[in-house]
Design a protein around this motif. Structure first.
Motif, PDB file in Angstrom:
ATOM      1  N   ALA A  90      99.337  51.337   8.523  1.00  0.00           N
ATOM      2  CA  ALA A  90      99.386  52.799   8.536  1.00  0.00           C
ATOM      3  C   ALA A  90      97.993  53.381   8.753  1.00  0.00           C
ATOM      4  N   ALA A  91      97.010  52.837   7.993  1.00  0.00           N
ATOM      5  CA  ALA A  91      95.629  53.327   8.121  1.00  0.00           C
ATOM      6  C   ALA A  91      95.078  53.011   9.506  1.00  0.00           C
ATOM      7  N   SER A  92      95.310  51.778   9.963  1.00  0.00           N
ATOM      8  CA  SER A  92      94.769  51.334  11.250  1.00  0.00           C
ATOM      9  C   SER A  92      95.341  52.131  12.413  1.00  0.00           C
ATOM     10  N   GLN A  93      96.678  52.245  12.453  1.00  0.00           N
ATOM     11  CA  GLN A  93      97.307  52.974  13.547  1.00  0.00           C
ATOM     12  C   GLN A  93      96.982  54.462  13.479  1.00  0.00           C
ATOM     13  N   GLY A  94      96.981  55.012  12.261  1.00  0.00           N
ATOM     14  CA  GLY A  94      96.655  56.428  12.102  1.00  0.00           C
ATOM     15  C   GLY A  94      95.246  56.736  12.569  1.00  0.00           C
ATOM     16  N   ILE A  95      94.276  55.923  12.098  1.00  0.00           N
ATOM     17  CA  ILE A  95      92.870  56.120  12.484  1.00  0.00           C
ATOM     18  C   ILE A  95      92.707  55.920  13.984  1.00  0.00           C
ATOM     19  N   TYR A  96      93.314  54.825  14.489  1.00  0.00           N
ATOM     20  CA  TYR A  96      93.152  54.511  15.912  1.00  0.00           C
ATOM     21  C   TYR A  96      93.709  55.615  16.792  1.00  0.00           C
ATOM     22  N   TYR A  97      94.962  56.000  16.566  1.00  0.00           N
ATOM     23  CA  TYR A  97      95.589  56.996  17.432  1.00  0.00           C
ATOM     24  C   TYR A  97      94.949  58.376  17.279  1.00  0.00           C
ATOM     25  N   TYR A  98      94.483  58.688  16.070  1.00  0.00           N
ATOM     26  CA  TYR A  98      93.827  59.982  15.877  1.00  0.00           C
ATOM     27  C   TYR A  98      92.557  60.059  16.725  1.00  0.00           C
ATOM     28  N   PHE A  99      91.687  59.053  16.563  1.00  0.00           N
ATOM     29  CA  PHE A  99      90.431  59.069  17.325  1.00  0.00           C
ATOM     30  C   PHE A  99      90.669  58.845  18.810  1.00  0.00           C
ATOM     31  N   TYR A 100      91.702  58.058  19.140  1.00  0.00           N
ATOM     32  CA  TYR A 100      92.044  57.856  20.547  1.00  0.00           C
ATOM     33  C   TYR A 100      92.410  59.184  21.199  1.00  0.00           C
ATOM     34  N   GLN A 101      93.229  59.981  20.494  1.00  0.00           N
ATOM     35  CA  GLN A 101      93.649  61.270  21.040  1.00  0.00           C
ATOM     36  C   GLN A 101      92.478  62.254  21.118  1.00  0.00           C
ATOM     37  N   VAL A 102      91.612  62.218  20.079  1.00  0.00           N
ATOM     38  CA  VAL A 102      90.441  63.107  20.065  1.00  0.00           C
ATOM     39  C   VAL A 102      89.555  62.838  21.279  1.00  0.00           C
ATOM     40  N   PHE A 103      89.236  61.549  21.503  1.00  0.00           N
ATOM     41  CA  PHE A 103      88.352  61.201  22.619  1.00  0.00           C
ATOM     42  C   PHE A 103      89.073  61.291  23.965  1.00  0.00           C
ATOM     43  N   LYS A 104      90.388  61.113  23.932  1.00  0.00           N
ATOM     44  CA  LYS A 104      91.177  61.288  25.159  1.00  0.00           C
ATOM     45  C   LYS A 104      91.124  62.749  25.597  1.00  0.00           C
ATOM     46  N   ASN A 105      91.262  63.672  24.643  1.00  0.00           N
ATOM     47  CA  ASN A 105      91.168  65.104  24.945  1.00  0.00           C
ATOM     48  C   ASN A 105      89.807  65.455  25.539  1.00  0.00           C
ATOM     49  N   LYS A 106      88.759  64.829  24.987  1.00  0.00           N
ATOM     50  CA  LYS A 106      87.403  65.077  25.506  1.00  0.00           C
ATOM     51  C   LYS A 106      87.265  64.544  26.927  1.00  0.00           C
ATOM     52  N   ALA A 107      87.851  63.345  27.162  1.00  0.00           N
ATOM     53  CA  ALA A 107      87.782  62.743  28.495  1.00  0.00           C
ATOM     54  C   ALA A 107      88.513  63.605  29.524  1.00  0.00           C
ATOM     55  N   VAL A 108      89.672  64.143  29.132  1.00  0.00           N
ATOM     56  CA  VAL A 108      90.444  65.024  30.023  1.00  0.00           C
ATOM     57  C   VAL A 108      89.661  66.304  30.318  1.00  0.00           C
ATOM     58  N   ALA A 109      89.004  66.865  29.272  1.00  0.00           N
ATOM     59  CA  ALA A 109      88.206  68.088  29.443  1.00  0.00           C
ATOM     60  C   ALA A 109      87.023  67.844  30.376  1.00  0.00           C
ATOM     61  N   ILE A 110      86.369  66.665  30.220  1.00  0.00           N
ATOM     62  CA  ILE A 110      85.229  66.316  31.080  1.00  0.00           C
ATOM     63  C   ILE A 110      85.688  66.160  32.530  1.00  0.00           C
ATOM     64  N   ALA A 111      86.860  65.491  32.719  1.00  0.00           N
ATOM     65  CA  ALA A 111      87.399  65.300  34.076  1.00  0.00           C
ATOM     66  C   ALA A 111      87.735  66.641  34.724  1.00  0.00           C
ATOM     67  N   ALA A 112      88.283  67.577  33.923  1.00  0.00           N
ATOM     68  CA  ALA A 112      88.617  68.908  34.442  1.00  0.00           C
ATOM     69  C   ALA A 112      87.359  69.683  34.823  1.00  0.00           C
TER      70      ALA A 112
END
Length: 369
Positions: A90-112
């Protein structure tokens, strides 16, 4: 839905999917960890002091091992360490997906932003997905490694105890032959040894053992190969995201209407992604398990590792390259199935969350009128 709420939704969905996948596949994971930590000398290596034990019998298959554990230890043996494992998942998947989504949003914003400046088409490339997954994975590893050290100890406790008992039995027999003990005394000592049962081994006991062996740093054993193994989910997500993007683009081109992906398609993409990642990084997983399992097994120096490099050198010397791929078939079945279930459930939970969020926003909007 805002970026932050999107990240939270993915974090919660990842944790929920991970827990369900973990419960379903945990017996395979337990057997796989025992396979990885089992030491058998390579052919031609004599069974002398300092060498690994040799065995004429080939190791039993996964199904036979599961049945063997059930017969000797019951269901508790297959699910040893489940509680900390579920918490860790629970901790691993929660932490991973949370930070994955945070940095994914940043990557999408940078690409835009790059597209607005006339550079690129506004889509995130493969290398960017790799970097995003690697950063999220590294943060996850640093936070959750102590949990997995305890889980590994609990999964391999019975195996380690059995080896210790075997070593003590050999010592008693050697003492009897050297000192000329009478048969009755020797049999009495062996009977006393056989009557000893492994003590209950819970999370607290495992934590105390790790701390007594190596102090607080013991909880970060195997951190080096685990950090290197961040490339596993990185490769996994690169394959998954790229495949998903290609599938949606193909549907948009063919004008099939909806670009939504069905649950079975997500299951299949998750399986393919995890298969590629597992095969390429499995040797690191074996080294990590060896480092996190109990090291003090008898007086055999070949069974103890001081660090990652020492483990790699000793495994090559005493077991050869096949030692790095022990239990890989079990791991492929377990990890591919678990990842497929996780991806499928995660996507469905995110959809449900977004639907509820949309409905709640409509209710709030109607109340404001």
């Amino acid at each position: 839905m805002s970026n932050n709420s999107n990240a939270v939704a993915n974090g919660l969905a990842g944790a929920g999917g991970g827990i369900i996948a973990q419960i379903i596949t945990y017996p395979l994971q337990t057997v796989n960890t025992r396979q990885q930590t089992e030491r058998v000398a390579k052919k031609g290596l004599r069974n002398s002091h300092g060498n690994l034990p040799t065995s004429k019998k080939p190791p039993p298959g996964t199904l036979r091992q599961i049945l063997q554990v059930l017969r000797t230890e019951g269901w508790g043996g297959l699910y040893s360490g489940l509680k900390p494992s579920l918490f860790g998942t629970a901790a691993s998947q929660g932490i991973y997906y949370y930070f994955y989504q945070v940095f994914k949003n940043k990557a999408v914003a940078i690409a835009a932003a790059r597209r607005d400046k006339g550079r690129g088409d506004g889509t995130v490339g493969m290398f960017s997905w790799l970097v995003v997954a690697a950063i999220a994975g590294s943060l996850n590893v640093l936070f959750t490694n102590p949990i997995w050290v305890l889980v590994t100890r609990m999964q391999t406790h019975t195996q380690a105890e059995r080896k210790i008992m075997e070593a003590r039995r050999v010592a008693i027999l050697m003492e009897g032959s050297e000192s000329g003990l009478i048969d009755s005394t020797l049999q009495e000592k062996l009977a006393e040894l056989d009557s000893e049962k492994p003590c209950p081994y819970g999370t607290v006991h495992a934590a105390r053992e790790v701390y007594n062996e190596a102090g607080i740093t013991g909880f970060w054993k195997g951190i080096v190969p685990t950090l290197i193994m961040v490339c596993n989910p990185s490769i996994q997500f690169m394959i998954y995201e790229s495949s998903l993007k290609h599938l949606r683009a193909k549907r948009a081109t063919n004008k099939q209407g909806s670009t939504n992906v069905a649950a079975w398609e997500v299951f299949l993409l998750g399986a393919i992604a995890k298969l590629g990642a597992t095969v390429s990084t499995y040797p690191l997983l074996v080294v990590k398990s060896r480092l996190q399992a109990k090291q003090e097994i008898g007086g055999n120096i070949s069974l103890r590792y001081s660090g990652t490099l020492d483990a790699i050198i000793k495994m090559i010397r005493y077991e050869g390259l096949p030692g790095f791929y022990k239990g890989m078939s079990t791991k492929i079945v377990q990890s591919v199935f678990a990842a497929s279930v996780l991806f499928m459930i995660k996507e469905e939970l995110v959809k449900a969350y977004m639907l509820l969020a949309h409905k709640s926003q409509k209710v709030i909007y109607s109340l404001k009128k």
